[in-house]
Design a protein around this motif. Structure first.
Motif, short mmCIF file in Angstrom:
data_model
loop_
_atom_site.label_atom_id
_atom_site.label_comp_id
_atom_site.label_asym_id
_atom_site.label_seq_id
_atom_site.Cartn_x
_atom_site.Cartn_y
_atom_site.Cartn_z
N PRO A 17 0.67 -1.18 0.07
CA PRO A 17 -0.05 0.04 0.17
C PRO A 17 1.07 1.15 0.10
CG PRO A 17 -0.67 -1.27 1.92
CD PRO A 17 0.80 -2.02 1.31
N SER A 18 0.92 2.08 -1.03
CA SER A 18 1.85 3.06 -1.45
C SER A 18 1.57 4.23 -0.18
CB SER A 18 1.51 3.76 -2.68
OG SER A 18 2.29 4.91 -2.71
N GLY A 19 2.68 4.66 0.48
CA GLY A 19 2.45 5.46 1.61
C GLY A 19 2.55 4.93 2.75
N GLU A 20 2.46 3.51 3.15
CA GLU A 20 2.73 3.04 4.21
C GLU A 20 4.08 2.99 4.75
OE1 GLU A 20 0.28 1.15 6.21
OE2 GLU A 20 -0.98 2.27 4.95
N PRO A 22 7.70 1.47 6.22
CA PRO A 22 8.14 0.36 5.67
C PRO A 22 8.94 -0.01 7.12
CG PRO A 22 9.54 2.05 4.80
CD PRO A 22 8.10 2.86 5.36
N ALA A 23 8.84 0.53 8.40
CA ALA A 23 9.38 0.34 9.56
C ALA A 23 9.02 -1.26 10.06
CB ALA A 23 9.11 1.02 10.73
N GLY A 24 10.20 -2.20 9.99
CA GLY A 24 9.94 -3.55 10.56
C GLY A 24 10.03 -4.29 9.16
N PHE A 25 10.18 -3.80 8.12
CA PHE A 25 10.45 -4.55 7.04
C PHE A 25 11.79 -4.43 6.42
CE2 PHE A 25 5.82 -3.77 6.89
CZ PHE A 25 5.52 -5.16 6.09
N LEU A 26 12.47 -5.66 5.70
CA LEU A 26 13.62 -5.71 4.89
C LEU A 26 13.22 -5.49 3.47
CD1 LEU A 26 15.47 -8.52 6.69
CD2 LEU A 26 15.81 -6.06 6.89
N VAL A 27 14.01 -4.80 2.75
CA VAL A 27 13.55 -4.03 1.49
C VAL A 27 14.69 -4.79 0.43
CG1 VAL A 27 13.16 -2.23 0.06
CG2 VAL A 27 12.48 -2.13 2.36
N ALA A 141 8.35 6.32 4.80
CA ALA A 141 7.80 6.01 3.23
C ALA A 141 8.24 7.12 2.23
CB ALA A 141 6.07 6.36 3.43
N VAL A 142 8.76 8.26 2.51
CA VAL A 142 9.47 9.06 1.81
C VAL A 142 10.77 8.45 1.07
CG1 VAL A 142 10.39 11.31 1.39
CG2 VAL A 142 8.32 11.31 2.69
N ALA A 143 11.53 7.81 1.88
CA ALA A 143 12.90 7.29 1.42
C ALA A 143 12.44 6.02 0.83
CB ALA A 143 13.44 7.02 2.60
N LEU A 144 11.32 5.28 1.12
CA LEU A 144 10.90 4.10 0.29
C LEU A 144 10.68 4.40 -1.18
CD1 LEU A 144 10.46 1.05 0.24
CD2 LEU A 144 8.06 1.59 0.78
N GLN A 145 9.83 5.66 -1.41
CA GLN A 145 9.39 6.15 -2.59
C GLN A 145 10.55 6.33 -3.45
OE1 GLN A 145 5.97 6.08 -3.76
NE2 GLN A 145 7.18 6.34 -5.67
N ALA A 146 11.69 7.26 -3.03
CA ALA A 146 12.90 7.56 -3.45
C ALA A 146 13.62 6.37 -3.70
CB ALA A 146 13.66 8.46 -2.54
N PHE A 179 6.15 -3.77 -4.31
CA PHE A 179 6.13 -2.09 -4.74
C PHE A 179 6.63 -1.74 -6.11
CE2 PHE A 179 6.89 2.21 -2.84
CZ PHE A 179 5.81 2.67 -3.37
N LYS A 180 5.75 -1.51 -7.13
CA LYS A 180 6.11 -1.38 -8.42
C LYS A 180 5.40 0.06 -8.98
CE LYS A 180 6.60 -4.62 -11.14
NZ LYS A 180 6.27 -5.85 -12.11
N PRO A 181 6.10 0.61 -9.79
CA PRO A 181 5.16 2.05 -10.24
C PRO A 181 4.01 1.67 -10.95
CG PRO A 181 7.39 1.86 -11.10
CD PRO A 181 7.20 0.61 -10.33
#
Length: 262
Positions: A17-20, A22-27, A141-146, A179-181
């Motif tokens: 879900p965009s904007g969520e 990501p704390a607690g997740f590995l990416v 979420a901002v860093a994830l989007q970047a 998470f994809k465009p």
């Protein structure tokens, strides 16, 4: 009659879900490869069919079960698909293939610990083409989007987020997310629906079945050649879509490609 192979038991990603937060997740980067499950003896597609890999490739794999992607590099899916679909492997082609692993399926520990165990298993194998997919933490979420934007700019497909505290579980998961465009997913072809008008006498739409048994018609995104020679019944196809209905069916779906051999 030869019985159909059992579908490989895999953990499948849901949409992020965009904007969520990501704390607690590995990416990690979402690799556009061919999903491959190693059960300790046989390398299989997600369909359960065996992959015809060279003997030196499978002989070097550890006894531990592995889940990952066969991969050549960004933007090379079609080339890879041609390599792994050969009934007789071409040794020279397989020398360029990497097995990028991201999980130890069935291990009864949280994902963060499975990653550590996976690194140890791969290090012991000492094969340069067997590699662990890199994981990282993203602060917000901002860093994830970047990160997503940069990954796509660099030629990547998107990101995968896996909750570090989650146990492994088969099937579609809410702790493993992509998470994809532009969202996409896979479904199995169960029928060819006839066309009308300019498509009379050829494919109008594919009737697709989702992993949960739901079905929908996919009628856009096909070239004239694909309508004349559509993906066969039983094949796995990838489609793009904008969002989902309250019942979970894709909206504005469009055909992307056949995942041949899978």
């Amino acid at each position: 009659m030869v019985p159909a192979p059992a579908v490989a038991v895999l953990m499948l990603a849901s949409d992020w879900p965009s904007g969520e937060d990501p704390a607690g997740f590995l990416v990690s980067e979402k690799l556009d490869g061919v999903r491959a499950l190693w059960d300790g003896q046989t390398l299989r597609f997600r369909s359960g069919l065996p992959i015809a890999a060279p003997g030196w490739f499978t002989a070097a794999l550890p006894k531990a079960a592995l889940d990952g992607e066969l991969w050549l590099g960004r933007g090379r899916f079609d080339e890879l698909s041609g390599i792994v679909r050969h009934a007789e492997p071409v040794d020279a082609d397989w020398r360029a293939v990497r097995y990028m692993v991201f999980d130890l399926p069935g291990r009864p520990v949280p994902f963060g610990q499975r990653v550590q165990q996976l690194q140890a298993v791969v290090a012991q194998a000492q094969q340069p083409w067997l590699q662990v997919v890199a994981q990282q933490q993203v602060p917000n979420a901002v860093a994830l989007q970047a990160l997503l934007k940069q990954t796509v700019t660099d030629g990547g497909e998107g990101l995968v987020l896996h909750r570090a505290s989650a146990l492994w579980s088969p099937g579609r998961s809410t702790t493993l997310l992509k998470f994809k465009p532009v969202a996409d997913d896979d479904a199995r072809v169960v029928a060819h629906l006839p066309g009308k008008g300019r498509n009379a006498g050829r494919l109008g739409a594919l009737l697709l079945e989702l992993p949960n048994g739901q079905r929908f018609a996919l009628g856009s995104g096909f070239s004239d050649a694909q309508r004349a020679n559509p993906p066969p019944v039983g094949s796995l196809v990838t489609y793009r879509y904008r969002d989902r209905t309250p019942k979970g069916l894709p909206r504005f779906a469009s055909f992307l490609r056949v995942r041949e051999g899978e």
